[in-house]
Design a protein around this motif. Sequence first.
Motif, PDB file in Angstrom:
ATOM      1  N   LEU A 174       0.833  -1.211   0.000  1.00 33.25           N
ATOM      2  CA  LEU A 174       0.000   0.000   0.000  1.00 33.25           C
ATOM      3  C   LEU A 174       0.864   1.257   0.000  1.00 33.25           C
ATOM      4  N   PHE A 175       1.974   1.210   0.747  1.00 29.09           N
ATOM      5  CA  PHE A 175       2.890   2.341   0.804  1.00 29.09           C
ATOM      6  C   PHE A 175       3.528   2.601  -0.559  1.00 29.09           C
ATOM      7  N   GLY A 224       2.220   1.895  -3.411  1.00 28.81           N
ATOM      8  CA  GLY A 224       1.154   2.504  -4.218  1.00 28.81           C
ATOM      9  C   GLY A 224       0.990   3.982  -3.894  1.00 28.81           C
ATOM     10  N   LYS A 225       1.072   4.333  -2.611  1.00 30.58           N
ATOM     11  CA  LYS A 225       0.954   5.740  -2.214  1.00 30.58           C
ATOM     12  C   LYS A 225       2.112   6.567  -2.775  1.00 30.58           C
ATOM     13  N   VAL A 226       3.316   6.007  -2.756  1.00 29.54           N
ATOM     14  CA  VAL A 226       4.480   6.721  -3.292  1.00 29.54           C
ATOM     15  C   VAL A 226       4.314   6.939  -4.794  1.00 29.54           C
ATOM     16  N   TYR A 231       1.514   7.152  -6.434  1.00 33.80           N
ATOM     17  CA  TYR A 231       0.480   8.176  -6.572  1.00 33.80           C
ATOM     18  C   TYR A 231       1.059   9.567  -6.316  1.00 33.80           C
ATOM     19  N   ASP A 232       1.858   9.696  -5.265  1.00 32.12           N
ATOM     20  CA  ASP A 232       2.473  10.987  -4.944  1.00 32.12           C
ATOM     21  C   ASP A 232       3.398  11.461  -6.068  1.00 32.12           C
ATOM     22  N   THR A 242      10.224  12.018  -5.655  1.00 30.40           N
ATOM     23  CA  THR A 242       9.024  12.831  -5.805  1.00 30.40           C
ATOM     24  C   THR A 242       9.405  14.168  -6.423  1.00 30.40           C
ATOM     25  N   SER A 269       4.406  12.497   8.120  1.00 31.02           N
ATOM     26  CA  SER A 269       3.169  11.715   8.145  1.00 31.02           C
ATOM     27  C   SER A 269       3.023  10.799   6.927  1.00 31.02           C
ATOM     28  N   ARG A 270       3.431  11.258   5.753  1.00 30.13           N
ATOM     29  CA  ARG A 270       3.234  10.458   4.535  1.00 30.13           C
ATOM     30  C   ARG A 270       4.307   9.406   4.328  1.00 30.13           C
ATOM     31  N   TYR A 271       5.526   9.656   4.809  1.00 30.50           N
ATOM     32  CA  TYR A 271       6.626   8.739   4.510  1.00 30.50           C
ATOM     33  C   TYR A 271       7.304   8.158   5.748  1.00 30.50           C
ATOM     34  N   PRO A 273       4.851   5.793   8.147  1.00 25.55           N
ATOM     35  CA  PRO A 273       4.585   4.467   7.562  1.00 25.55           C
ATOM     36  C   PRO A 273       5.834   3.588   7.460  1.00 25.55           C
TER      37      PRO A 273
END
Length: 165
Positions: free
Chosen positions: A62-63, A65-67, A69-70, A116, A150-152, A155
Amino acid sequence: MRRFFPHPRMMLVLTVLWLLLVNTFNLGHLLLGALLAWAIVYLCRDFLLHVPKVRKPLGLLLFIGKVFYDIVVANLQVVKLVLGPKSRLKPAFVEVPVAIEDEFVLSTLACIISLTPGTVSASLSSDHKILLVHGLDVPDREELIAAVKSRYETPLLEIFECSRT
């Protein structure tokens, strides 16, 4: 045994990669690939980081996938910033305090920030407590720090079995 074969799984991966590169499977290439894999791993053993155990494999997926997306969202934001008026840009260096102590997880955090678009990990303090991040557009420094944590960072600390300060 561990002294002569420091990372057997990595040796296996390198041997398979060799066989894929030469696009031939025979005994000679298998032995050559194994020899090259052993030499690479043995010569680089002092430079390889210990990878901590993954505590939450689904969380890791999931992490990732979040990266991704970011990265896509940040690409769109950077395009908007670059094509817009340059006076709107507010580049800044921001010191982000980090609680991660594990070298592998810390380097993973730095890589994610650099991957990013719009942000780059510029430096790490000698005590590994402050990560210097350059942002292309930073209207609020505290907001960037909170987003990284919080985002990286949080997690990563939850996913990997590593210590925090």
